[in-house]
Motif scaffolding. Structure first.
Motif, PDB file in Angstrom:
ATOM      1  N   SER A 102     -33.015 -78.123 -19.633  1.00  0.00           N
ATOM      2  CA  SER A 102     -33.910 -77.417 -19.322  1.00  0.00           C
ATOM      3  C   SER A 102     -33.095 -76.030 -19.092  1.00  0.00           C
ATOM      4  O   SER A 102     -33.067 -75.258 -20.043  1.00  0.00           O
ATOM      5  CB  SER A 102     -35.622 -77.200 -19.233  1.00  0.00           C
ATOM      6  N   ARG A 105     -30.573 -75.566 -21.591  1.00  0.00           N
ATOM      7  CA  ARG A 105     -30.832 -74.885 -22.730  1.00  0.00           C
ATOM      8  C   ARG A 105     -31.515 -73.238 -22.921  1.00  0.00           C
ATOM      9  O   ARG A 105     -31.233 -72.708 -23.558  1.00  0.00           O
ATOM     10  CB  ARG A 105     -31.711 -75.704 -23.233  1.00  0.00           C
ATOM     11  N   PHE A 106     -32.032 -72.911 -21.429  1.00  0.00           N
ATOM     12  CA  PHE A 106     -32.312 -71.276 -21.485  1.00  0.00           C
ATOM     13  C   PHE A 106     -31.080 -70.760 -21.163  1.00  0.00           C
ATOM     14  O   PHE A 106     -30.872 -69.307 -21.578  1.00  0.00           O
ATOM     15  CB  PHE A 106     -33.072 -71.885 -20.076  1.00  0.00           C
ATOM     16  N   CYS A 107     -30.637 -70.963 -20.482  1.00  0.00           N
ATOM     17  CA  CYS A 107     -29.634 -70.643 -20.526  1.00  0.00           C
ATOM     18  C   CYS A 107     -28.662 -70.143 -22.344  1.00  0.00           C
ATOM     19  O   CYS A 107     -27.782 -69.512 -21.726  1.00  0.00           O
ATOM     20  CB  CYS A 107     -28.010 -71.346 -19.640  1.00  0.00           C
ATOM     21  N   ALA A 108     -28.248 -71.644 -22.590  1.00  0.00           N
ATOM     22  CA  ALA A 108     -27.919 -70.580 -23.772  1.00  0.00           C
ATOM     23  C   ALA A 108     -28.580 -70.010 -24.837  1.00  0.00           C
ATOM     24  O   ALA A 108     -27.943 -69.024 -25.457  1.00  0.00           O
ATOM     25  CB  ALA A 108     -28.064 -72.200 -24.747  1.00  0.00           C
ATOM     26  N   LYS A 109     -29.625 -69.716 -24.741  1.00  0.00           N
ATOM     27  CA  LYS A 109     -30.985 -68.671 -25.258  1.00  0.00           C
ATOM     28  C   LYS A 109     -30.669 -67.472 -24.417  1.00  0.00           C
ATOM     29  O   LYS A 109     -30.421 -66.410 -25.731  1.00  0.00           O
ATOM     30  CB  LYS A 109     -32.086 -69.459 -25.149  1.00  0.00           C
ATOM     31  N   TRP A 110     -30.658 -67.472 -23.437  1.00  0.00           N
ATOM     32  CA  TRP A 110     -30.653 -66.017 -22.591  1.00  0.00           C
ATOM     33  C   TRP A 110     -29.730 -64.755 -23.150  1.00  0.00           C
ATOM     34  O   TRP A 110     -29.543 -64.462 -23.045  1.00  0.00           O
ATOM     35  CB  TRP A 110     -30.892 -66.920 -21.620  1.00  0.00           C
ATOM     36  N   TYR A 111     -28.435 -66.372 -22.858  1.00  0.00           N
ATOM     37  CA  TYR A 111     -27.254 -64.982 -22.749  1.00  0.00           C
ATOM     38  C   TYR A 111     -26.772 -64.883 -24.223  1.00  0.00           C
ATOM     39  O   TYR A 111     -26.279 -63.874 -24.724  1.00  0.00           O
ATOM     40  CB  TYR A 111     -26.023 -66.074 -22.606  1.00  0.00           C
ATOM     41  N   SER A 112     -26.939 -66.390 -25.407  1.00  0.00           N
ATOM     42  CA  SER A 112     -26.641 -66.025 -26.553  1.00  0.00           C
ATOM     43  C   SER A 112     -27.202 -64.595 -26.935  1.00  0.00           C
ATOM     44  O   SER A 112     -27.119 -63.252 -27.406  1.00  0.00           O
ATOM     45  CB  SER A 112     -27.307 -66.720 -27.788  1.00  0.00           C
ATOM     46  N   LEU A 113     -28.998 -64.185 -26.482  1.00  0.00           N
ATOM     47  CA  LEU A 113     -30.062 -63.202 -26.810  1.00  0.00           C
ATOM     48  C   LEU A 113     -29.269 -61.907 -26.306  1.00  0.00           C
ATOM     49  O   LEU A 113     -28.890 -60.697 -27.309  1.00  0.00           O
ATOM     50  CB  LEU A 113     -30.265 -63.442 -26.479  1.00  0.00           C
ATOM     51  N   TRP A 231     -27.354 -82.250 -22.245  1.00  0.00           N
ATOM     52  CA  TRP A 231     -27.691 -81.532 -23.290  1.00  0.00           C
ATOM     53  C   TRP A 231     -28.542 -82.122 -24.724  1.00  0.00           C
ATOM     54  O   TRP A 231     -29.328 -81.865 -24.615  1.00  0.00           O
ATOM     55  CB  TRP A 231     -26.071 -80.250 -24.250  1.00  0.00           C
TER      56      TRP A 231
END
Length: 454
Positions: A102, A105-113, A231
């Motif tokens: 989790s 996946r949170f890091c992927a969403k946060w940093y992509s944004l 992942w």
């Protein structure tokens, strides 16, 4: 050889992770010095202004990162301490694997944004700023180099959580190796770029190089398999950003922002009160002292996963044994480095020694301000150790200190800089560093007793 290994590892605490980090940061010091020669040789005064202003504006990314990368390492270390890697997958309780997945996946969403936000905002801010203040740069090719630098900065921001995540998994040595390779490749790209006439493109080239090195080595190592395994884990229990990460992050973010404004004020205030030469002396002095401090903090930074893991397991006796030993090593080596730096510079100044035709003594602050800034640097070494220890508990008890000292430093710099110039600024800063040292030592002792009773 056995005796040497014993002294390095057991007495000085230099394991492989620290060794690679030390070599990388040791290279960074001469590289930084030599880069000054290339900038002076291959850039005009106006281009040099653009070069450093690029760096100042790009540094605003700190307001997007907000201390999250350091938190990621701590959270991953806490969860991973309950798991074992067997070469194909992590073995252990499902809840710990789920929480790791989790978080990834949170890091992927946060940093992509926020990488997208960085691209848009830095492009708009930079193009607007440089278009408005380009009276001396109409013939300078800055627009395309700026765009490339912004893209490189966004890519570096995007992979930042990956490196933090990997370190939390215990791969500190591997990440130190990657950073060492970056340090070795950097002068080749930067100096070669200047020689070939790349000029302002060099900053963007450097940023893209760092991204390429990290991605290449992670994708061609077991680290990629570890991340892929995490992942793919089914998420049944998550790390709550609102309940677990945010209460720690916002406090660290305030500390980071306070520090950003503290150190960014020195040079513009000195430029206004005492001129460009003194501002340049302060900038170079700070750069050198910060490099020495970063070098010594390798001892504590490489211990973060281990310290966090011991806290998660409540092994407090072993924790304090490790921390106290590391703390003594940081202080002994840090004081030695700073002392030698000051002695060498004062010798250069008094004897008018030049190297390669450059009078290095006059490039740094005079003796008394230099000594005061050296003291301020030494005072920050124990503070950083205590802060690391406390934050590895996934708590941030130093926010009040950061805000108060930040406001006082800002006020002191503006007021005493206007009234007394350089001496006013360094004296005020040295006194406030002493206050901060005593305050944080008190918080460290109180919180250590309080938290370890639970």
């Amino acid at each position: 050889m056995g005796r040497i290994k014993y002294i390095l590892k057991d007495k000085l605490g230099i394991d492989k992770a620290i060794f690679y980090t030390l070599v990388g940061r040791s290279l960074g010091i001469p590289v930084s010095v030599l880069t000054i020669f290339f900038i002076a040789r291959y850039l005009s005064p106006e281009e040099q202004g653009y070069y450093y202003t690029f760096g100042s504006i790009v540094a605003l990314q700190v307001f997007f990162e907000l201390g999250l990368t350091g938190i990621i390492t701590q959270f991953v270390a806490h969860e991973a301490s309950h798991l074992t890697w067997n070469g194909r997958e992590f073995v252990g309780e499902e809840k710990y694997k789920s929480r790791l997945a989790s978080l990834l996946r949170f890091c992927a969403k946060w940093y992509s944004l926020f990488a997208g936000f960085i691209v848009v905002l830095l492009l708009v801010a930079g193009l607007t700023f440089f278009n408005h203040y380009n009276a001396h740069g109409k013939d300078i090719n800055w627009a395309l180099p700026w765009i490339i630098l912004v893209m490189g900065t966004a890519f570096n921001f995007l992979i930042a959580p990956i490196t933090s995540f990997v370190e939390g998994l215990g791969k500190v040595k591997e990440m130190a190796q990657i950073r060492l390779i970056q340090q070795v490749c950097q002068p080749i790209v930067v100096w070669g770029g200047f020689i070939l006439g790349a000029k302002l493109f060099v900053s963007g080239m450097d940023a893209l190089l760092k991204v390429s090195v990290v991605l290449f080595f992670i994708c061609n190592s077991s680290i990629f398999r570890m991340l892929k395994s995490i992942w793919k884990e089914k998420v049944s229990e998550v790390i709550s950003y609102k309940k677990e990460i945010f209460p720690l992050q916002w406090r660290i973010a305030v500390s980071w922002i306070s520090g950003y404004f503290i150190f960014q004020l020195f040079n513009p205030v000195l430029f206004a009160t005492e001129g460009a030469k003194v501002a340049g002396q302060m900038g170079l002095t700070l750069q050198a002292l910060n490099a020495l401090q970063a070098l010594t903090l390798s001892w504590i930074n490489t211990k973060v996963p281990r310290i966090s893991g011991l806290i998660a397991l409540k092994e407090y006796v072993q924790l304090d044994t490790l921390f106290n030993k590391t703390f003594k090593q940081v202080m002994a080596i840090g004081i030695t480095f700073v002392f030698l730096f000051v002695i060498v510079l004062i010798t250069f100044q008094n004897l008018n020694i030049t190297l390669f035709g450059v009078d290095f003594g006059t490039r740094f602050l005079p003796a008394i301000p230099l000594i005061l800034m050296a003291w301020a640097t030494i005072s920050m070494m124990p503070v950083n150790c205590w802060a690391t220890y406390l934050r590895c508990h996934k708590k941030e008890p130093l926010m009040l200190n950061s805000v108060v000292i930040g406001i006082l430093c800002c006020t002191s710099t503006l007021l005493f800089g206007k009234l007394y110039g350089l001496m006013g600024i360094v004296c005020g800063f040295a006194v406030l560093r002493l206050i901060s040292l005593l305050w944080i030592r008190y918080v460290y002792k109180i919180k250590k007793i309080e938290w370890h009773k639970k």
